[in-house]
Write a protein that holds these residues in place. Structure first.
Motif, PDB file in Angstrom:
ATOM      1  N   ARG A 281     -35.018  44.809  32.667  1.00  0.00           N
ATOM      2  CA  ARG A 281     -34.989  45.850  31.662  1.00  0.00           C
ATOM      3  C   ARG A 281     -36.267  46.590  31.946  1.00  0.00           C
ATOM      4  O   ARG A 281     -37.351  46.274  32.378  1.00  0.00           O
ATOM      5  CB  ARG A 281     -35.469  45.090  30.401  1.00  0.00           C
ATOM      6  CG  ARG A 281     -35.416  45.886  29.021  1.00  0.00           C
ATOM      7  CD  ARG A 281     -35.109  45.263  27.851  1.00  0.00           C
ATOM      8  NE  ARG A 281     -35.321  46.301  26.678  1.00  0.00           N
ATOM      9  CZ  ARG A 281     -36.325  46.557  26.059  1.00  0.00           C
ATOM     10  NH1 ARG A 281     -37.575  45.901  26.136  1.00  0.00           N
ATOM     11  NH2 ARG A 281     -36.229  47.462  25.206  1.00  0.00           N
ATOM     12  N   THR A 282     -35.981  47.922  32.151  1.00  0.00           N
ATOM     13  CA  THR A 282     -36.827  48.987  32.433  1.00  0.00           C
ATOM     14  C   THR A 282     -37.447  49.587  31.194  1.00  0.00           C
ATOM     15  O   THR A 282     -38.614  50.388  31.407  1.00  0.00           O
ATOM     16  CB  THR A 282     -36.180  49.997  33.578  1.00  0.00           C
ATOM     17  OG1 THR A 282     -35.280  50.872  32.669  1.00  0.00           O
ATOM     18  CG2 THR A 282     -35.665  49.132  34.535  1.00  0.00           C
ATOM     19  N   GLY A 283     -36.923  49.569  30.019  1.00  0.00           N
ATOM     20  CA  GLY A 283     -37.342  50.497  29.039  1.00  0.00           C
ATOM     21  C   GLY A 283     -36.936  51.664  28.782  1.00  0.00           C
ATOM     22  O   GLY A 283     -37.003  52.542  27.856  1.00  0.00           O
ATOM     23  N   SER A 284     -36.045  52.238  29.819  1.00  0.00           N
ATOM     24  CA  SER A 284     -35.466  53.563  29.628  1.00  0.00           C
ATOM     25  C   SER A 284     -33.942  53.392  29.236  1.00  0.00           C
ATOM     26  O   SER A 284     -33.329  54.323  28.815  1.00  0.00           O
ATOM     27  CB  SER A 284     -35.455  54.327  31.229  1.00  0.00           C
ATOM     28  OG  SER A 284     -34.492  53.396  31.934  1.00  0.00           O
ATOM     29  N   GLU A 285     -33.610  52.130  29.030  1.00  0.00           N
ATOM     30  CA  GLU A 285     -32.242  52.204  28.437  1.00  0.00           C
ATOM     31  C   GLU A 285     -32.081  52.214  26.785  1.00  0.00           C
ATOM     32  O   GLU A 285     -33.141  51.902  26.295  1.00  0.00           O
ATOM     33  CB  GLU A 285     -31.335  50.877  28.736  1.00  0.00           C
ATOM     34  CG  GLU A 285     -31.855  49.617  28.196  1.00  0.00           C
ATOM     35  CD  GLU A 285     -33.202  49.052  29.073  1.00  0.00           C
ATOM     36  OE1 GLU A 285     -33.828  48.219  28.609  1.00  0.00           O
ATOM     37  OE2 GLU A 285     -33.613  49.512  30.210  1.00  0.00           O
ATOM     38  N   PRO A 286     -31.073  52.885  26.506  1.00  0.00           N
ATOM     39  CA  PRO A 286     -30.822  52.780  24.859  1.00  0.00           C
ATOM     40  C   PRO A 286     -30.821  51.313  24.258  1.00  0.00           C
ATOM     41  O   PRO A 286     -30.306  50.520  24.632  1.00  0.00           O
ATOM     42  CB  PRO A 286     -29.662  53.586  24.806  1.00  0.00           C
ATOM     43  CG  PRO A 286     -28.983  53.948  25.953  1.00  0.00           C
ATOM     44  CD  PRO A 286     -29.843  53.229  27.251  1.00  0.00           C
ATOM     45  N   THR A 287     -31.445  51.147  23.006  1.00  0.00           N
ATOM     46  CA  THR A 287     -31.603  49.798  22.470  1.00  0.00           C
ATOM     47  C   THR A 287     -30.152  49.782  21.822  1.00  0.00           C
ATOM     48  O   THR A 287     -30.212  48.637  21.246  1.00  0.00           O
ATOM     49  CB  THR A 287     -32.742  49.833  21.546  1.00  0.00           C
ATOM     50  OG1 THR A 287     -32.674  50.885  20.617  1.00  0.00           O
ATOM     51  CG2 THR A 287     -34.043  49.930  22.351  1.00  0.00           C
ATOM     52  N   THR A 288     -29.270  50.607  21.624  1.00  0.00           N
ATOM     53  CA  THR A 288     -28.279  50.378  20.888  1.00  0.00           C
ATOM     54  C   THR A 288     -26.912  50.681  21.709  1.00  0.00           C
ATOM     55  O   THR A 288     -25.918  51.080  21.164  1.00  0.00           O
ATOM     56  CB  THR A 288     -27.952  51.460  19.497  1.00  0.00           C
ATOM     57  OG1 THR A 288     -27.948  52.765  19.761  1.00  0.00           O
ATOM     58  CG2 THR A 288     -29.150  51.077  18.586  1.00  0.00           C
ATOM     59  N   ALA A 289     -27.113  50.520  22.991  1.00  0.00           N
ATOM     60  CA  ALA A 289     -26.120  50.748  23.850  1.00  0.00           C
ATOM     61  C   ALA A 289     -24.781  49.640  23.651  1.00  0.00           C
ATOM     62  O   ALA A 289     -24.987  48.691  23.430  1.00  0.00           O
ATOM     63  CB  ALA A 289     -26.327  50.770  25.494  1.00  0.00           C
ATOM     64  N   ARG A 290     -23.690  50.464  23.751  1.00  0.00           N
ATOM     65  CA  ARG A 290     -22.421  49.707  23.273  1.00  0.00           C
ATOM     66  C   ARG A 290     -21.317  50.092  24.510  1.00  0.00           C
ATOM     67  O   ARG A 290     -21.256  51.179  24.806  1.00  0.00           O
ATOM     68  CB  ARG A 290     -21.739  49.952  22.398  1.00  0.00           C
ATOM     69  CG  ARG A 290     -22.569  49.515  21.181  1.00  0.00           C
ATOM     70  CD  ARG A 290     -22.668  47.722  20.971  1.00  0.00           C
ATOM     71  NE  ARG A 290     -23.474  47.479  19.719  1.00  0.00           N
ATOM     72  CZ  ARG A 290     -24.589  46.897  19.786  1.00  0.00           C
ATOM     73  NH1 ARG A 290     -25.086  46.844  20.967  1.00  0.00           N
ATOM     74  NH2 ARG A 290     -25.268  46.568  18.864  1.00  0.00           N
ATOM     75  N   SER A 291     -20.388  49.054  24.956  1.00  0.00           N
ATOM     76  CA  SER A 291     -19.586  49.460  25.755  1.00  0.00           C
ATOM     77  C   SER A 291     -18.173  49.937  25.215  1.00  0.00           C
ATOM     78  O   SER A 291     -17.967  49.337  23.858  1.00  0.00           O
ATOM     79  CB  SER A 291     -19.032  48.116  26.788  1.00  0.00           C
ATOM     80  OG  SER A 291     -18.134  48.531  27.402  1.00  0.00           O
ATOM     81  N   ALA A 292     -17.320  50.676  25.445  1.00  0.00           N
ATOM     82  CA  ALA A 292     -16.166  51.456  25.015  1.00  0.00           C
ATOM     83  C   ALA A 292     -15.165  50.262  25.096  1.00  0.00           C
ATOM     84  O   ALA A 292     -14.085  50.537  25.857  1.00  0.00           O
ATOM     85  CB  ALA A 292     -15.957  52.561  25.279  1.00  0.00           C
ATOM     86  N   LEU A 293     -15.319  49.031  24.599  1.00  0.00           N
ATOM     87  CA  LEU A 293     -14.183  48.159  24.799  1.00  0.00           C
ATOM     88  C   LEU A 293     -12.911  48.340  24.212  1.00  0.00           C
ATOM     89  O   LEU A 293     -11.760  48.164  24.637  1.00  0.00           O
ATOM     90  CB  LEU A 293     -14.894  46.765  24.374  1.00  0.00           C
ATOM     91  CG  LEU A 293     -15.861  45.963  25.144  1.00  0.00           C
ATOM     92  CD1 LEU A 293     -16.423  44.862  24.130  1.00  0.00           C
ATOM     93  CD2 LEU A 293     -15.421  45.921  26.426  1.00  0.00           C
ATOM     94  N   ARG A 294     -12.872  49.080  23.265  1.00  0.00           N
ATOM     95  CA  ARG A 294     -11.423  49.362  22.654  1.00  0.00           C
ATOM     96  C   ARG A 294     -10.671  50.568  23.464  1.00  0.00           C
ATOM     97  O   ARG A 294      -9.490  50.476  23.369  1.00  0.00           O
ATOM     98  CB  ARG A 294     -11.812  49.943  21.295  1.00  0.00           C
ATOM     99  CG  ARG A 294     -12.375  49.086  20.209  1.00  0.00           C
ATOM    100  CD  ARG A 294     -11.552  48.446  19.213  1.00  0.00           C
ATOM    101  NE  ARG A 294     -12.100  47.445  18.333  1.00  0.00           N
ATOM    102  CZ  ARG A 294     -11.917  46.525  18.161  1.00  0.00           C
ATOM    103  NH1 ARG A 294     -10.846  45.827  18.834  1.00  0.00           N
ATOM    104  NH2 ARG A 294     -12.508  45.458  17.366  1.00  0.00           N
ATOM    105  N   LEU A 295     -11.578  51.390  23.891  1.00  0.00           N
ATOM    106  CA  LEU A 295     -11.054  52.448  24.760  1.00  0.00           C
ATOM    107  C   LEU A 295     -10.510  51.623  26.072  1.00  0.00           C
ATOM    108  O   LEU A 295      -9.219  51.981  26.705  1.00  0.00           O
ATOM    109  CB  LEU A 295     -11.768  53.469  25.279  1.00  0.00           C
ATOM    110  CG  LEU A 295     -11.483  54.496  26.406  1.00  0.00           C
ATOM    111  CD1 LEU A 295     -10.474  55.391  25.671  1.00  0.00           C
ATOM    112  CD2 LEU A 295     -12.608  55.548  26.669  1.00  0.00           C
ATOM    113  N   ARG A 296     -11.101  50.719  26.547  1.00  0.00           N
ATOM    114  CA  ARG A 296     -10.864  49.851  27.917  1.00  0.00           C
ATOM    115  C   ARG A 296      -9.534  49.166  27.587  1.00  0.00           C
ATOM    116  O   ARG A 296      -8.654  49.107  28.386  1.00  0.00           O
ATOM    117  CB  ARG A 296     -12.224  49.269  28.317  1.00  0.00           C
ATOM    118  CG  ARG A 296     -11.941  48.636  29.776  1.00  0.00           C
ATOM    119  CD  ARG A 296     -13.299  48.184  30.239  1.00  0.00           C
ATOM    120  NE  ARG A 296     -12.849  46.875  31.076  1.00  0.00           N
ATOM    121  CZ  ARG A 296     -13.624  46.146  31.621  1.00  0.00           C
ATOM    122  NH1 ARG A 296     -15.038  46.167  30.679  1.00  0.00           N
ATOM    123  NH2 ARG A 296     -13.404  45.132  32.220  1.00  0.00           N
TER     124      ARG A 296
END
Length: 88
Positions: free
Chosen positions: A2-17
């Motif tokens: 973890r670098t601290g630059s990633e969004p805290t609420t990041a989600r993958s687009a699983l429904r699109l996938r």
């Protein structure tokens, strides 16, 4: 790490996938059937291999959707420090 630059609420687009995997599964099945009927065994095998890969991807996407959201650290948790480099 973890670098601290990633969004805290990041989600993958699983429904699109999931939708794309279903679309790919339908085309791979169609291609396998069509090429087998017209006598092109090489192309039918290639589409069959794509069908297997798409089925595995579809199973993984469904598994991830059923697992639900995972823990993500909040803003109050500081980022991990990178490991110190020690030169000999």
């Amino acid at each position: 790490m973890r670098t601290g630059s990633e969004p805290t609420t990041a989600r993958s687009a699983l429904r699109l996938r999931l939708g794309l995997a279903l679309w790919g599964l339908a085309w791979a099945l169609f291609g396998t059937t069509a090429f087998a009927l017209v006598g092109r065994p090489g192309w039918a095998a290639a589409c069959g291999a794509l069908w297997v890969v798409t089925t595995v991807d579809l199973a993984m996407v469904i598994r991830h959707i059923r697992q639900g959201p995972h823990y993500q650290p909040g803003r109050d948790i500081p980022p991990y420090l990178p490991p110190e480099r020690r030169w000999p």
